[in-house]
Design a protein around this motif. Structure first.
Motif, short mmCIF file in Angstrom:
data_model
loop_
_atom_site.label_atom_id
_atom_site.label_comp_id
_atom_site.label_asym_id
_atom_site.label_seq_id
_atom_site.Cartn_x
_atom_site.Cartn_y
_atom_site.Cartn_z
N VAL A 141 -2.14 3.16 -7.05
CA VAL A 141 -1.11 3.36 -6.03
C VAL A 141 -1.14 4.83 -5.59
O VAL A 141 -1.12 5.74 -6.41
CB VAL A 141 0.29 3.01 -6.57
CG1 VAL A 141 1.35 3.31 -5.52
CG2 VAL A 141 0.35 1.54 -6.98
N VAL A 143 0.76 7.44 -2.69
CA VAL A 143 1.85 7.54 -1.71
C VAL A 143 1.84 8.93 -1.08
O VAL A 143 1.10 9.81 -1.48
CB VAL A 143 3.22 7.26 -2.37
CG1 VAL A 143 3.27 5.88 -2.98
CG2 VAL A 143 3.53 8.33 -3.43
N PRO A 219 -1.86 0.21 1.38
CA PRO A 219 -1.20 1.49 1.57
C PRO A 219 -1.40 1.93 3.02
O PRO A 219 -2.47 1.75 3.59
CB PRO A 219 -1.97 2.42 0.62
CG PRO A 219 -3.35 1.84 0.60
CD PRO A 219 -3.16 0.35 0.68
N SER A 224 9.05 4.95 8.60
CA SER A 224 9.67 4.33 7.44
C SER A 224 11.15 4.69 7.30
O SER A 224 11.50 5.73 6.74
CB SER A 224 8.92 4.76 6.17
OG SER A 224 9.52 4.21 5.03
N TYR A 227 12.12 5.58 3.65
CA TYR A 227 11.84 6.91 3.12
C TYR A 227 12.57 8.01 3.89
O TYR A 227 12.79 9.10 3.37
CB TYR A 227 10.32 7.15 3.08
CG TYR A 227 9.68 6.37 1.97
CD1 TYR A 227 9.73 6.81 0.65
CD2 TYR A 227 9.08 5.14 2.23
CE1 TYR A 227 9.17 6.07 -0.37
CE2 TYR A 227 8.52 4.39 1.20
CZ TYR A 227 8.57 4.86 -0.09
OH TYR A 227 8.03 4.11 -1.11
N SER A 238 2.93 4.45 1.78
CA SER A 238 3.24 3.70 0.56
C SER A 238 2.64 2.32 0.71
O SER A 238 2.05 1.99 1.74
CB SER A 238 4.76 3.61 0.35
OG SER A 238 5.36 2.87 1.41
N ASN A 239 2.79 1.50 -0.31
CA ASN A 239 2.32 0.12 -0.18
C ASN A 239 3.20 -0.62 0.83
O ASN A 239 4.43 -0.58 0.74
CB ASN A 239 2.39 -0.59 -1.53
CG ASN A 239 1.20 -0.26 -2.41
OD1 ASN A 239 0.18 0.24 -1.94
ND2 ASN A 239 1.29 -0.54 -3.70
N HIS A 251 7.38 -0.94 0.66
CA HIS A 251 7.71 -0.90 -0.76
C HIS A 251 8.18 0.50 -1.17
O HIS A 251 7.61 1.51 -0.72
CB HIS A 251 6.50 -1.29 -1.61
CG HIS A 251 6.16 -2.75 -1.50
ND1 HIS A 251 6.09 -3.59 -2.58
CD2 HIS A 251 5.86 -3.53 -0.43
CE1 HIS A 251 5.77 -4.81 -2.20
NE2 HIS A 251 5.63 -4.80 -0.89
N VAL A 253 8.76 3.77 -3.76
CA VAL A 253 7.87 4.43 -4.71
C VAL A 253 7.94 3.78 -6.09
O VAL A 253 6.94 3.56 -6.75
CB VAL A 253 8.20 5.94 -4.83
CG1 VAL A 253 7.47 6.56 -6.01
CG2 VAL A 253 7.81 6.66 -3.54
N LEU A 264 5.31 14.69 -5.96
CA LEU A 264 6.00 14.11 -4.80
C LEU A 264 6.89 15.14 -4.12
O LEU A 264 6.96 15.20 -2.88
CB LEU A 264 6.83 12.90 -5.24
CG LEU A 264 7.56 12.13 -4.13
CD1 LEU A 264 6.57 11.63 -3.08
CD2 LEU A 264 8.34 10.96 -4.72
#
Length: 286
Positions: A141, A143, A219, A224, A227, A238-239, A251, A253, A264
């Protein structure tokens, strides 16, 4: 004959159920309009490549104008298409594209994607070298964004753990893996083949989702609201679950380690500036 026509003829010999046609942009806007009219997916990789010592952000002045002009053409000729941005710096070129579509009155946040698949491809390849696993079976993953320290691999979510220098080296290689290619090419270009593979993977996933396949997750750097509310950035990678209408579900985090939280935090500071830079360019030049 334009070199692009030669590429189209070459690709057109591949035995797939498709038709390939090349266009000559040097012949003017009519070629661009003909190319884009009625398109369902527009993939934009156009721009100048990086040279040794350059960051993706160094490409901004040239590539921002290229993406702006192509976005204008897409907004006019295929406003309902899924727009996939590869042109760097993605953290800024995606906001530029969004502003162009907004000004044209045809913006759909569910159909604009920054292609960050290469970050996952690299993260998966590099962890396999540490763990001696099959990289094809890895899916780390990742991000954040698509430039340097805005790229945040989340090893903990894949059940892996590295410590000390090994962790630092891994993170740096994922974040700055593109530099390896730039340096290896000696100033003659940046990543193209691995990026083409990543772009093809994302496009194929989008096509599968458009045809009704469920659970297609990739991803990607998108507009978003999730976010923006939780992290204060309008766009974030992100995914994302894809569907017939583009973005189906973004999705969160999820649970991360303290070290990943630190990465991050650094990402968000830089990402916000990258986004604002793209928006400012669009507001002044669109």
């Amino acid at each position: 004959m334009d070199a692009l026509l030669g590429v189209a003829a070459d690709v057109g010999h591949i035995n797939t159920k498709s038709n390939v046609k090349g266009y000559e942009p040097s012949k003017g806007e009519d070629q661009i309009k003909e190319c884009l009219k009625g398109a369902d997916i527009v993939l934009i990789p156009a721009g100048v490549p990086r040279k040794p010592g350059m960051t993706r952000d160094d490409l901004f002045n040239t590539n921002a104008s290229i993406v702006r002009d192509l976005a204008k053409a897409a907004a006019e000729n295929c406003p309902d298409a899924n727009i996939l941005i590869i042109s760097n710096p993605v953290n800024s070129t995606v906001p530029i594209t969004a502003e162009v579509f907004k000004k044209a009155g045809v913006y759909n946040p569910k159909r604009l994607f920054g292609v960050t698949t290469l970050d996952v491809v690299r993260a998966s390849r590099f962890i396999s070298q540490y763990k001696n696993t099959d990289p094809a079976n890895e899916s780390i993953v990742v991000v954040g964004g698509h430039s340097g320290e805005t790229i945040v691999p989340l090893l903990s979510q894949s059940g892996y753990n590295l410590d000390g220098q090994a962790l630092a080296d891994y993170i740096k290689r994922v974040q700055f893996g593109g530099d390896e290619v730039v340096q290896a090419k000696g100033g003659a270009g940046s990543a193209t083949l691995s990026m083409a593979m990543a772009g093809a993977r994302f496009t194929e996933s989008l096509l599968k989702a458009a045809q009704g396949q469920k659970g297609v997750i990739e991803p990607t750097f998108v507009d978003s609201p999730l976010y923006k509310e939780s992290h204060g950035v309008t766009y974030f990678a992100s995914n994302v679950e894809l569907g017939p209408n583009g973005v189906e579900k973004i999705h969160p985090v999820g649970k991360i380690t303290d070290h990943e939280q630190g990465l991050l935090d650094t990402c968000l500071k830089q990402l916000k500036g990258n986004i604002e830079k793209g928006e400012a360019f669009a507001n002044q030049n669109v």
